[in-house]
Design a protein around this motif. Sequence first.
Motif, PDB file in Angstrom:
ATOM      1  N   GLU A 343       0.828  -1.206   0.000  1.00  0.00           N
ATOM      2  CA  GLU A 343       0.000   0.000   0.000  1.00  0.00           C
ATOM      3  C   GLU A 343       0.863   1.257   0.000  1.00  0.00           C
ATOM      4  O   GLU A 343       0.527   2.254  -0.656  1.00  0.00           O
ATOM      5  CB  GLU A 343      -0.926  -0.001   1.222  1.00  0.00           C
ATOM      6  N   TYR A 357      -7.335   2.288  -1.465  1.00  0.00           N
ATOM      7  CA  TYR A 357      -6.591   1.138  -1.981  1.00  0.00           C
ATOM      8  C   TYR A 357      -7.358  -0.147  -1.666  1.00  0.00           C
ATOM      9  O   TYR A 357      -6.985  -0.914  -0.764  1.00  0.00           O
ATOM     10  CB  TYR A 357      -5.180   1.096  -1.379  1.00  0.00           C
ATOM     11  N   ALA A 360      -5.927  -4.047  -1.201  1.00  0.00           N
ATOM     12  CA  ALA A 360      -5.448  -4.693   0.028  1.00  0.00           C
ATOM     13  C   ALA A 360      -6.553  -5.529   0.661  1.00  0.00           C
ATOM     14  O   ALA A 360      -6.328  -6.682   1.077  1.00  0.00           O
ATOM     15  CB  ALA A 360      -4.925  -3.643   1.002  1.00  0.00           C
TER      16      ALA A 360
END
Length: 410
Positions: A343, A357, A360
């Motif tokens: 990340e 993000y 993840a």
Amino acid sequence: MQTYLVGGAVRDRLLGRPVHERDYVVVGATPEAMEAAGYRPVGRDFPVFLHPTTHEEYALARTERKTARGYHGFQFNAAPDVTLEDDLERRDLTINAMAEDADGHLFDPYNGQADLEARLLRHVSPAFSEDPVRLLRVARFAAQLEPWGFRVADDTRELMRELVTSGEVDALVPERVWAECEKALKSPAPRRFIEVLRDAGALARLFPEIECLFGVPQPARYHPEIDTGVHTLMVLDQATRLSESPEVRFAALVHDLGKGNTDPDILPSHHGHEERGVLLIRALAERLRIPNRYRDLAVRVSRYHGLVHRVFELRPKTVMKLVDGLDALRRPENVEPFLLAVEADFRGRTGWEDKPYPQADAVRRAVAAAQGVQPQALMTEGLKGKALGQALDRERIRAIAEALDEHPAP
């Protein structure tokens, strides 16, 4: 015999930082007198003793004379006539060359308090350029004291460059280079360690794999900052923001090493940099004797970070290969540090710092889905050996597909 609190404890108290360790210097004593008072000798190169009750370090006041290249190339004199000022003069920075007596009176013969207030990292004497470890320490202090706005004094920067051009820096032993690097990785601003070393010309000598990233272009579509070295520092910043783990921060620092030796004919593309990076990380870890836990996480991040970025485009079978590559079923503790570093790579780009993000979480779902498939049910069907393994793979791939379908790419 007089005892003084010295160095970092005095500096940190004046700066308002927590004091974690206390070191003392003893003036007017001999090793025999220290042992007679119950102190236990521990110093190999010069007389250092542990207090019989507190176990804090007490060193006899000493001077030093350069006799050979490198960190160990010094001759020490710890006679009873060595003064406090003599001892403080051999220290690296003025802010570390202050002392206090038992009554709290400050001794500051080299104006460390003034440099503390001016936020300057300044050498005590020209002898600074005799010891290459001091270059590493200045870079590390710059990282640790970044929140207070410290900068390296211009004349000290010149002496650091002399340590590089004279070849003294090449005499640093791997263990000491890594020890200072690890401390910097635990600091509030690890990127300053890299920047200060680079400014002194030392990064190319100590970490050439990182130095050669600067000036290497990347596709502007994915990397508005373009320069791979700049991107690396941005990723390190994001890793510092996301995690206090030095292992995660190290993985972020070296995740793109493979871009440093990309064939110039294919730039700004970097096809295959992931595996090239794995080789470079392993060589770096061997050279500096970096612990396996740092190396192994960094290798996983280098090898698989691109897959995580593209996880919504991958077939479930490929995602299962990622899960296996992380050894996530046997070692589930591998997953979170890996995802934090990946990340950080995603966010370490100009304008991408605060983008979501979801990749993840997709990987987390895939791991959980694979973990949920247990062999017992299949074994009751009479499966065993190779057939059992193949059935487990099929069921885990199916579970991953369902988990990813439930939350498709945003």
